[in-house]
Design a protein around this motif. Structure first.
Motif, PDB file in Angstrom:
ATOM      1  N   ALA A  30       0.569  -1.200  -0.088  1.00 17.73           N
ATOM      2  CA  ALA A  30      -0.067  -0.061  -0.074  1.00 17.73           C
ATOM      3  C   ALA A  30       0.806   1.138  -0.079  1.00 17.73           C
ATOM      4  N   VAL A  31       1.773   1.407   0.655  1.00 18.47           N
ATOM      5  CA  VAL A  31       2.848   2.092   1.029  1.00 18.47           C
ATOM      6  C   VAL A  31       3.769   2.217  -0.556  1.00 18.47           C
ATOM      7  N   ILE A  32       3.669   1.740  -0.943  1.00 17.29           N
ATOM      8  CA  ILE A  32       4.748   1.425  -2.250  1.00 17.29           C
ATOM      9  C   ILE A  32       3.850   2.540  -3.110  1.00 17.29           C
ATOM     10  N   LEU A  33       2.646   1.150  -3.361  1.00 17.84           N
ATOM     11  CA  LEU A  33       1.434   2.534  -4.823  1.00 17.84           C
ATOM     12  C   LEU A  33       0.925   3.296  -4.380  1.00 17.84           C
ATOM     13  N   MET A  34       1.230   4.064  -3.185  1.00 19.89           N
ATOM     14  CA  MET A  34       0.217   5.415  -2.812  1.00 19.89           C
ATOM     15  C   MET A  34       0.641   6.640  -3.653  1.00 19.89           C
ATOM     16  N   PRO A  35       2.342   7.276  -3.905  1.00 23.19           N
ATOM     17  CA  PRO A  35       3.050   8.091  -4.702  1.00 23.19           C
ATOM     18  C   PRO A  35       2.449   7.839  -6.131  1.00 23.19           C
ATOM     19  N   PRO A  36       2.508   6.628  -6.850  1.00 24.83           N
ATOM     20  CA  PRO A  36       1.855   6.660  -7.849  1.00 24.83           C
ATOM     21  C   PRO A  36       0.325   6.749  -8.476  1.00 24.83           C
ATOM     22  N   THR A  37      -0.220   6.961  -7.314  1.00 24.77           N
ATOM     23  CA  THR A  37      -1.566   7.014  -7.497  1.00 24.77           C
ATOM     24  C   THR A  37      -1.383   8.323  -7.096  1.00 24.77           C
ATOM     25  N   LEU A  38      -0.625   9.120  -6.170  1.00 24.55           N
ATOM     26  CA  LEU A  38      -0.569  10.331  -6.417  1.00 24.55           C
ATOM     27  C   LEU A  38      -0.560  11.108  -7.220  1.00 24.55           C
ATOM     28  N   VAL A  39       0.334  11.444  -8.117  1.00 22.53           N
ATOM     29  CA  VAL A  39       0.528  11.092  -9.519  1.00 22.53           C
ATOM     30  C   VAL A  39      -0.309  11.106  -9.909  1.00 22.53           C
ATOM     31  N   ALA A  40      -0.663   9.803 -10.397  1.00 24.36           N
ATOM     32  CA  ALA A  40      -1.807   9.408 -11.976  1.00 24.36           C
ATOM     33  C   ALA A  40      -2.926  10.269 -11.068  1.00 24.36           C
ATOM     34  N   SER A  41      -3.667  10.259  -9.668  1.00 25.46           N
ATOM     35  CA  SER A  41      -5.047  11.073  -9.912  1.00 25.46           C
ATOM     36  C   SER A  41      -4.361  12.678 -10.401  1.00 25.46           C
ATOM     37  N   VAL A  42      -3.376  13.591  -9.779  1.00 25.00           N
ATOM     38  CA  VAL A  42      -2.770  14.477 -10.202  1.00 25.00           C
ATOM     39  C   VAL A  42      -3.370  15.212 -11.618  1.00 25.00           C
ATOM     40  N   TYR A  43      -1.999  13.772 -12.496  1.00 29.31           N
ATOM     41  CA  TYR A  43      -2.889  14.302 -13.936  1.00 29.31           C
ATOM     42  C   TYR A  43      -3.838  13.548 -14.527  1.00 29.31           C
ATOM     43  N   GLY A  44      -4.472  13.531 -13.672  1.00 32.32           N
ATOM     44  CA  GLY A  44      -5.808  12.217 -13.863  1.00 32.32           C
ATOM     45  C   GLY A  44      -7.267  13.313 -14.617  1.00 32.32           C
ATOM     46  N   MET A  45      -7.048  14.562 -13.457  1.00 26.11           N
ATOM     47  CA  MET A  45      -7.693  15.450 -13.389  1.00 26.11           C
ATOM     48  C   MET A  45      -8.208  16.628 -14.680  1.00 26.11           C
ATOM     49  N   ASN A  46      -9.581  16.668 -15.312  1.00 26.84           N
ATOM     50  CA  ASN A  46      -9.799  17.121 -16.140  1.00 26.84           C
ATOM     51  C   ASN A  46      -9.819  18.624 -16.576  1.00 26.84           C
ATOM     52  N   PHE A  47      -8.495  19.306 -16.049  1.00 26.22           N
ATOM     53  CA  PHE A  47      -8.779  21.195 -15.575  1.00 26.22           C
ATOM     54  C   PHE A  47      -8.551  21.447 -16.962  1.00 26.22           C
ATOM     55  N   HIS A  48      -9.368  22.053 -17.644  1.00 24.87           N
ATOM     56  CA  HIS A  48      -8.316  22.517 -19.019  1.00 24.87           C
ATOM     57  C   HIS A  48      -7.344  23.626 -18.853  1.00 24.87           C
ATOM     58  N   HIS A  49      -7.556  24.567 -17.880  1.00 20.60           N
ATOM     59  CA  HIS A  49      -5.742  24.693 -18.146  1.00 20.60           C
ATOM     60  C   HIS A  49      -4.680  23.845 -16.993  1.00 20.60           C
ATOM     61  N   MET A  50      -3.912  23.339 -17.596  1.00 17.84           N
ATOM     62  CA  MET A  50      -2.889  22.142 -17.114  1.00 17.84           C
ATOM     63  C   MET A  50      -1.540  22.428 -17.842  1.00 17.84           C
ATOM     64  N   PRO A  51      -0.542  23.033 -17.313  1.00 22.28           N
ATOM     65  CA  PRO A  51       0.337  23.478 -18.033  1.00 22.28           C
ATOM     66  C   PRO A  51       1.106  22.418 -18.484  1.00 22.28           C
ATOM     67  N   GLU A  52       1.192  21.222 -17.998  1.00 23.09           N
ATOM     68  CA  GLU A  52       1.939  19.661 -18.714  1.00 23.09           C
ATOM     69  C   GLU A  52       0.858  19.397 -19.914  1.00 23.09           C
ATOM     70  N   LEU A  53      -0.399  19.401 -19.922  1.00 24.79           N
ATOM     71  CA  LEU A  53      -1.532  18.839 -20.763  1.00 24.79           C
ATOM     72  C   LEU A  53      -1.281  19.082 -22.164  1.00 24.79           C
ATOM     73  N   ALA A  54      -0.882  20.019 -22.770  1.00 21.22           N
ATOM     74  CA  ALA A  54      -0.534  20.141 -24.261  1.00 21.22           C
ATOM     75  C   ALA A  54       1.001  19.735 -24.736  1.00 21.22           C
ATOM     76  N   TRP A  55       2.101  19.595 -23.594  1.00 21.92           N
ATOM     77  CA  TRP A  55       2.903  19.574 -23.312  1.00 21.92           C
ATOM     78  C   TRP A  55       3.939  17.966 -23.997  1.00 21.92           C
ATOM     79  N   PRO A  56       4.443  17.658 -25.398  1.00 20.68           N
ATOM     80  CA  PRO A  56       4.939  16.076 -25.911  1.00 20.68           C
ATOM     81  C   PRO A  56       5.645  15.332 -24.959  1.00 20.68           C
ATOM     82  N   PHE A  57       6.241  15.760 -23.783  1.00 20.05           N
ATOM     83  CA  PHE A  57       6.630  14.682 -23.313  1.00 20.05           C
ATOM     84  C   PHE A  57       6.030  14.689 -21.468  1.00 20.05           C
ATOM     85  N   GLY A  58       4.915  15.279 -21.653  1.00 19.05           N
ATOM     86  CA  GLY A  58       4.093  15.689 -20.679  1.00 19.05           C
ATOM     87  C   GLY A  58       3.270  14.024 -20.383  1.00 19.05           C
TER      88      GLY A  58
END
Length: 317
Positions: free
Chosen positions: A264-292
């Motif tokens: 659970a501890v190992i999977l917690m940080p990747p889950t946090l990252v995936a949750s942040v970049y899984g949000m559907n906000f229109h203005h996200m800095p990395e949304l249009a970045w090719p290496f995002g």
């Protein structure tokens, strides 16, 4: 059933007593096995004694089990009988010693009595006192055999507990230990009741006036004491094995809980990252970045690897 053993007879004789029945002069043992009321009354009339009832035999207070009346000595002990192939039960047996005659009252089949009946003629037994000691020898021998057999079973379970493969089930082992503990406890209870009987038997004048009988009785007392101590040790060993088995179960359960906690501890940080970049906000800095997308995957991988390295360094994983 009323059975007799006569001096010089080939074996036990089954008798159906009629009115005024009396045992022959050469009868030294009368065995009442699951007697009817008519058989009890016939024996009482023949020896002028009142026999204890089944309910009285089951009582545990010493005054009801060990007493003298009308010149006879009444002694009740608890032996073990086999009710089925796996379970043994406690069976009270009353021994009545009167005027050179032994009378036994019981409501269960007992192997010790069968052994005595087989050996009686070969041993040249001709008196009730000798029959009593031979019966007691057979009873102690049977209890010793039970303790020995149970001890071998316990040793086998002990080896299985500490040499079992990882992940093996404990149910069968715990069941075997519970059976062994129950049998050992019943055997010890039987030995304690016999020890009390041995002490009281010394008061019977047939024994008190015979030096050989007194010596035999002391031998039985020593055997009973040593077997009682052995049963106590075996019971303690079984209790230790039960504690050890439960401890090993707890260790395995703790290992499982530890594994899931680390996962659970190992999977917690990747889950946090995936949750942040899984949000559907229109203005996200990395949304249009090719290496995002590669960046997010790399962050998830790194955030999972770092806790693994930390846990290994601490020896937790």
């Amino acid at each position: 059933m009323l059975r007799l053993l006569r001096h010089g007879a080939a074996g036990l004789e089954t008798v159906t007593p009629a009115d005024g029945w009396r045992p022959a002069e050469d009868v030294f043992w009368i065995d009442l096995l699951k007697p009817t009321r008519a058989e009890e009354l016939a024996v009482e009339a023949a020896v002028s004694l009142e026999m204890p009832t089944r309910e009285e035999m089951a009582e545990i207070e010493p005054s009801s089990r060990l007493y003298q009346a009308n010149g006879a000595t009444f002694m009740t002990a608890t032996l073990l009988s086999r009710r089925d192939e796996e379970h043994r039960s406690e069976a009270p047996v009353t021994f009545v010693l009167t005027k050179g005659l032994l009378i036994t009252i019981r409501y269960d089949e007992l192997r010790a009595f069968d052994l005595f009946a087989e050996r009686a003629q070969g041993q040249g037994i001709a008196t009730g006192t000798a029959a009593l000691f031979s019966l007691l020898d057979a009873a102690v021998e049977r209890l010793a055999d039970l303790l020995e057999t149970t001890g071998l079973d316990v040793d086998g379970v002990s080896s299985a507990i500490f040499r079992r493969p990882k992940g093996a089930q404990f149910e069968a082992l715990l069941t075997e230990l519970a059976r062994a503990q129950s049998l050992t406890s019943k055997t010890r209870n039987s030995l304690v009741s016999l020890s009390r009987m041995f002490s009281f038997a010394a008061l019977a004048h047939e024994i008190a006036e015979d030096a050989e009988c007194r010596a035999h009785l002391r031998t039985l007392q020593r055997d009973g004491q040593s077997l009682t101590e052995h049963a106590g040790f075996q019971s303690s060993h079984i209790a230790f094995l039960l504690d050890a088995a439960l401890g090993l179960i707890n260790i395995e359960q703790n290992g499982i809980i530890k594994f899931f906690s680390v996962a659970a501890v190992i999977l917690m940080p990747p889950t946090l990252v995936a949750s942040v970049y899984g949000m559907n906000f229109h203005h996200m800095p990395e949304l249009a970045w090719p290496f995002g997308y590669p960046m997010a995957l790399s962050m998830m991988a790194i955030s999972a690897i770092l806790p693994i390295l930390w846990f290994k360094r601490r020896g937790w994983f």
